[in-house]
Design a protein around this motif. Structure first.
Motif, PDB file in Angstrom:
ATOM      1  N   MET A   1       0.844  -1.187   0.000  1.00 48.14           N
ATOM      2  CA  MET A   1       0.000   0.000   0.000  1.00 48.14           C
ATOM      3  C   MET A   1       0.885   1.244   0.000  1.00 48.14           C
ATOM      4  N   THR A   2       0.643   2.174  -0.881  1.00 49.54           N
ATOM      5  CA  THR A   2       1.437   3.399  -0.979  1.00 49.54           C
ATOM      6  C   THR A   2       0.568   4.606  -0.625  1.00 49.54           C
ATOM      7  N   ASP A   3       1.112   5.475   0.218  1.00 51.40           N
ATOM      8  CA  ASP A   3       0.389   6.689   0.599  1.00 51.40           C
ATOM      9  C   ASP A   3       0.626   7.786  -0.447  1.00 51.40           C
ATOM     10  N   ILE A   4      -0.448   8.445  -0.857  1.00 52.20           N
ATOM     11  CA  ILE A   4      -0.358   9.621  -1.731  1.00 52.20           C
ATOM     12  C   ILE A   4      -0.434  10.842  -0.823  1.00 52.20           C
ATOM     13  N   THR A   5       0.630  11.648  -0.815  1.00 54.57           N
ATOM     14  CA  THR A   5       0.704  12.777   0.118  1.00 54.57           C
ATOM     15  C   THR A   5       0.787  14.108  -0.622  1.00 54.57           C
ATOM     16  N   VAL A   6       0.604  15.179   0.135  1.00 59.06           N
ATOM     17  CA  VAL A   6       0.676  16.534  -0.424  1.00 59.06           C
ATOM     18  C   VAL A   6       2.139  16.870  -0.703  1.00 59.06           C
ATOM     19  N   PRO A   7       2.483  17.223  -1.949  1.00 53.69           N
ATOM     20  CA  PRO A   7       3.876  17.550  -2.277  1.00 53.69           C
ATOM     21  C   PRO A   7       4.226  18.966  -1.835  1.00 53.69           C
ATOM     22  N   GLN A   8       5.479  19.367  -2.065  1.00 54.42           N
ATOM     23  CA  GLN A   8       5.875  20.751  -1.821  1.00 54.42           C
ATOM     24  C   GLN A   8       5.045  21.668  -2.724  1.00 54.42           C
ATOM     25  N   LEU A   9       4.548  22.769  -2.156  1.00 52.54           N
ATOM     26  CA  LEU A   9       3.615  23.633  -2.877  1.00 52.54           C
ATOM     27  C   LEU A   9       4.255  24.911  -3.376  1.00 52.54           C
ATOM     28  N   VAL A  47      -1.462  16.335  -8.455  1.00 51.36           N
ATOM     29  CA  VAL A  47      -0.927  15.195  -7.704  1.00 51.36           C
ATOM     30  C   VAL A  47      -1.096  13.962  -8.580  1.00 51.36           C
ATOM     31  N   ARG A  48       0.009  13.326  -8.916  1.00 51.64           N
ATOM     32  CA  ARG A  48      -0.007  12.204  -9.862  1.00 51.64           C
ATOM     33  C   ARG A  48       0.271  10.872  -9.154  1.00 51.64           C
ATOM     34  N   ALA A  49      -0.198   9.788  -9.789  1.00 53.88           N
ATOM     35  CA  ALA A  49       0.053   8.440  -9.266  1.00 53.88           C
ATOM     36  C   ALA A  49       1.523   8.094  -9.447  1.00 53.88           C
ATOM     37  N   GLU A  50       2.120   7.518  -8.417  1.00 51.16           N
ATOM     38  CA  GLU A  50       3.538   7.180  -8.479  1.00 51.16           C
ATOM     39  C   GLU A  50       3.790   5.837  -9.154  1.00 51.16           C
ATOM     40  N   ALA A  51       2.743   5.021  -9.313  1.00 47.33           N
ATOM     41  CA  ALA A  51       2.893   3.707  -9.940  1.00 47.33           C
ATOM     42  C   ALA A  51       1.524   3.223 -10.403  1.00 47.33           C
ATOM     43  N   ASP A  52       1.502   2.158 -11.205  1.00 48.52           N
ATOM     44  CA  ASP A  52       0.245   1.530 -11.596  1.00 48.52           C
ATOM     45  C   ASP A  52      -0.394   0.874 -10.372  1.00 48.52           C
ATOM     46  N   GLY A  53      -1.709   0.892 -10.311  1.00 51.49           N
ATOM     47  CA  GLY A  53      -2.372   0.241  -9.194  1.00 51.49           C
ATOM     48  C   GLY A  53      -3.836   0.604  -9.099  1.00 51.49           C
ATOM     49  N   THR A  54      -4.376   0.507  -7.896  1.00 48.10           N
ATOM     50  CA  THR A  54      -5.794   0.803  -7.642  1.00 48.10           C
ATOM     51  C   THR A  54      -5.898   1.848  -6.546  1.00 48.10           C
ATOM     52  N   LEU A  55      -6.767   2.818  -6.745  1.00 48.88           N
ATOM     53  CA  LEU A  55      -7.009   3.837  -5.729  1.00 48.88           C
ATOM     54  C   LEU A  55      -7.837   3.191  -4.617  1.00 48.88           C
ATOM     55  N   ALA A  56      -7.159   2.756  -3.563  1.00 46.70           N
ATOM     56  CA  ALA A  56      -7.819   1.976  -2.511  1.00 46.70           C
ATOM     57  C   ALA A  56      -8.696   2.830  -1.611  1.00 46.70           C
ATOM     58  N   ALA A  57      -8.228   4.022  -1.259  1.00 47.41           N
ATOM     59  CA  ALA A  57      -9.011   4.862  -0.342  1.00 47.41           C
ATOM     60  C   ALA A  57      -8.666   6.324  -0.571  1.00 47.41           C
ATOM     61  N   ILE A  58      -9.683   7.175  -0.491  1.00 47.69           N
ATOM     62  CA  ILE A  58      -9.495   8.618  -0.573  1.00 47.69           C
ATOM     63  C   ILE A  58      -9.652   9.182   0.827  1.00 47.69           C
ATOM     64  N   VAL A  59      -8.588   9.767   1.370  1.00 47.14           N
ATOM     65  CA  VAL A  59      -8.578  10.260   2.743  1.00 47.14           C
ATOM     66  C   VAL A  59      -9.046  11.717   2.814  1.00 47.14           C
ATOM     67  N   ALA A  60      -8.552  12.550   1.895  1.00 45.60           N
ATOM     68  CA  ALA A  60      -8.914  13.977   1.885  1.00 45.60           C
ATOM     69  C   ALA A  60      -9.989  14.219   0.835  1.00 45.60           C
ATOM     70  N   LYS A  61     -11.099  14.750   1.244  1.00 47.63           N
ATOM     71  CA  LYS A  61     -12.223  14.982   0.340  1.00 47.63           C
ATOM     72  C   LYS A  61     -12.108  16.353  -0.328  1.00 47.63           C
ATOM     73  N   GLU A  62     -12.891  16.518  -1.401  1.00 51.14           N
ATOM     74  CA  GLU A  62     -12.911  17.797  -2.109  1.00 51.14           C
ATOM     75  C   GLU A  62     -13.317  18.928  -1.156  1.00 51.14           C
ATOM     76  N   GLY A  63     -12.530  20.014  -1.154  1.00 54.73           N
ATOM     77  CA  GLY A  63     -12.815  21.156  -0.297  1.00 54.73           C
ATOM     78  C   GLY A  63     -12.029  21.160   1.000  1.00 54.73           C
ATOM     79  N   ASP A  64     -11.389  20.013   1.361  1.00 57.69           N
ATOM     80  CA  ASP A  64     -10.590  19.950   2.592  1.00 57.69           C
ATOM     81  C   ASP A  64      -9.332  20.809   2.449  1.00 57.69           C
ATOM     82  N   THR A  65      -8.881  21.381   3.545  1.00 59.23           N
ATOM     83  CA  THR A  65      -7.617  22.116   3.577  1.00 59.23           C
ATOM     84  C   THR A  65      -6.540  21.189   4.116  1.00 59.23           C
ATOM     85  N   VAL A  66      -5.449  21.044   3.369  1.00 58.44           N
ATOM     86  CA  VAL A  66      -4.391  20.104   3.727  1.00 58.44           C
ATOM     87  C   VAL A  66      -3.047  20.825   3.744  1.00 58.44           C
ATOM     88  N   GLU A  67      -2.116  20.280   4.549  1.00 56.29           N
ATOM     89  CA  GLU A  67      -0.775  20.848   4.644  1.00 56.29           C
ATOM     90  C   GLU A  67       0.216  19.935   3.935  1.00 56.29           C
TER      91      GLU A  67
END
Length: 535
Positions: A1-9, A47-67
């Motif tokens: 399982m790979t985490d998709i995180t917020v990159p440098q902005l 924010v792009r996928a780092e590898a082929d796979g399946t989007l298992a879970a979406i943690v941050a929903k549309e409109g959320d503020t993230v760091e």
């Protein structure tokens, strides 16, 4: 399982707002697919996928503020991805009959990674896959646009890469290309609708054989009647010219992409007599004149006294940015005047030789660009900008040249002007001006300017106070050249004079620097040899 995180902005940006997800949980994704966009106060980050796979879970929903570093989603890898993707596609297809009544619902149910995806013809039409035509990426920080006039009708035969429709954004007009050769089977959005990158806007039945040929034959009379309908292959500005002057665009040869008629083509046709009315119309003119000659009272007039028209995306952006510049910058304007005799004499003396060698006329703008670059090198604060509590000094000189078009004011950029000759500058300005008038400017053409020149003199302006093009710190206003009496060596003489206006951000540019900058520009214009000797 790979985490998709917020990159440098980016520098000084610490948080962002989650935009619309391009995939749902369980969707199969490929490496580098754009999963979601993060909106900051400056730009939109993909924010792009780092590898082929399946989007298992979406943690941050549309409109959320993230760091920075926060988890956005979880990506699983393995062979289960294709199966999940099919299950998800079937699940999405089940409830389709109810929401498919609206164009937006159709676009959302067909939306994938933004690429066109063929699917089997399920409407009973027979052979030929149906391919989705999607809205392309429209540039950095552009998340939506307005559907313009369609260039093709349902049932019309189209070729791969042919423009189907124009999408008007707050910066440029973007064409939606046809993904394959075939026939337009369905349009999912109409003129005036709001769409986003990746939305499916039309469906194309691929090929012309088997069942795919039936719709074309059924609509044959309509297609044939539209074949000579010039407005279908005309730019919006050309249509307006035609409507105002009763010009038949079917008789105008188009020089734009795919043979479309541009505004320049329409104006050229008017000059050559293309707008002359036919014989029947000519006979009706005296009757029209007789009918409209008497004055019509207000009560008798059937025309509305007011008309409400929605502002274009470009006009809304212009209004917002200009007001932001007034609210943000400590804007001040200083004035001077320049004797244009030397430049006018140089142009008259060398014009023919210049045109013969370079194929372009020697104008005033190239002298102004060179004069401004020279002054910017001496007064670097005018070429800098404020970012938070820091000053960013630019060691390059990208000149924004304000151009007025039918759609509004745009500012294409003349890059690395310090490295260009007078001829190179004139060629670039001509090319950018033509692209602006034809609506072909790209996002890249209008980004990165460090200083702006605005020539209100071509419209007859004698004096004005230009507004800053944020985040720049300076803009030079050029005005009408007008002969005026001035004192010279104790005598009154007549000289071709131009008022110059420099608006600047007083937070970063002091009054002394602004006045010095404008004097340097004036000196270079009155004695162009100073530019040659770099003094």
């Amino acid at each position: 399982m790979t985490d998709i995180t917020v990159p440098q902005l980016g520098e000084s940006v610490s948080e962002a707002t989650v935009g619309a997800w391009n995939f749902a949980e369980g969707d199969a994704v490929k490496k580098d697919d754009v999963l979601v966009e993060l909106e900051t106060d400056k730009v939109a980050i993909e924010v792009r996928a780092e590898a082929d796979g399946t989007l298992a879970a979406i943690v941050a929903k549309e409109g959320d503020t993230v760091e920075i570093g926060a988890k956005l989603a979880e990506l699983s890898s393995g062979d289960a991805a294709p199966a999940k993707a099919e299950d998800t596609a079937e699940a999405k297809a089940e409830p389709a009959p109810e929401p498919e009544d609206t164009p937006k619902a159709k676009a959302e149910t067909s939306k994938d990674s933004g690429k066109s995806k063929p699917k089997k013809d399920e409407d009973g039409g027979g052979g030929g896959n149906v391919v989705d035509a999607s809205i392309p990426e429209m540039g950095e920080s552009v998340t939506e646009g307005i559907v313009g006039a369609w260039l093709v009708d349902v049932g019309a035969a189209v070729k791969k890469d042919q423009a189907l429709v124009e999408i008007e954004t707050d910066k440029v007009a973007v064409e939606v290309p046809c993904p394959v050769d075939g026939i337009v089977a369905e349009r999912l959005a109409e003129e005036g609708d709001t769409v986003s990158p990746g939305d499916v806007i039309a469906r194309i039945r691929e090929g012309a054989g088997g069942g795919a040929e039936a719709p074309a034959k059924a609509d044959a009379p309509k297609a044939e009647s539209k074949a000579d309908d010039a407005p279908v292959k005309a730019m919006p500005a050309a249509k307006r010219v035609a409507a105002e002057h009763d010009l038949d665009l079917a008789k105008v040869e188009g020089t734009g992409k795919d043979g479309r008629v541009t505004k320049g083509d329409a104006l050229a046709a008017l000059k050559s007599g293309g707008a002359a009315p036919d014989a029947a119309e000519a006979r009706r003119e005296p009757v029209k004149a007789a009918m409209t000659a008497p004055e019509v009272t207000e009560a008798q007039s059937s025309e509305p006294r007011e008309e409400r028209v929605r502002m274009s995306r470009l006009r809304q952006t212009i209004a917002r940015r200009l007001k932001e510049a007034q609210n943000t910058a400590a804007m001040l304007t200083t004035f001077n005047e320049a004797d244009m005799s030397a430049i006018m004499k140089a142009r008259k003396t060398h014009q023919e030789a210049f045109v013969a060698k370079h194929g372009v006329k020697l104008g005033f703008m190239s002298f102004f660009v060179k004069a401004c670059v020279s002054a910017l090198k001496d007064i670097p604060n005018v070429n800098a900008e404020i970012d938070g509590d820091e000053i960013v000094y630019k060691n390059y000189y990208n000149m924004g040249v304000a151009v007025s078009t039918e759609r509004g004011l745009v500012v294409p950029v003349l890059r690395d002007a310090d490295r260009l000759s007078l001829a190179d500058i004139e060629k670039e300005i001509v090319a950018l001006g033509a692209k602006a008038r034809d609506g072909k400017l790209s996002i890249e053409d209008m980004q990165g300017a460090t200083f702006t020149l605005s020539n209100g003199g071509i419209f007859g302006s004698l004096l004005s106070t230009p507004i800053l093009n944020a985040p720049q710190s300076g803009i030079l206003g050029m005005h009408k050249i007008q002969e005026r009496p001035i004192a010279e060596n104790g005598q009154v003489v007549i000289r071709p004079m131009m008022y110059l206006a420099l608006s600047y951000d007083h937070r970063i540019v002091d009054g002394k620097e602004a006045v010095t900058f404008l004097v340097r520009v004036k000196d270079a214009l009155e004695d162009p040899q100073r530019l040659l000797f770099d003094i």
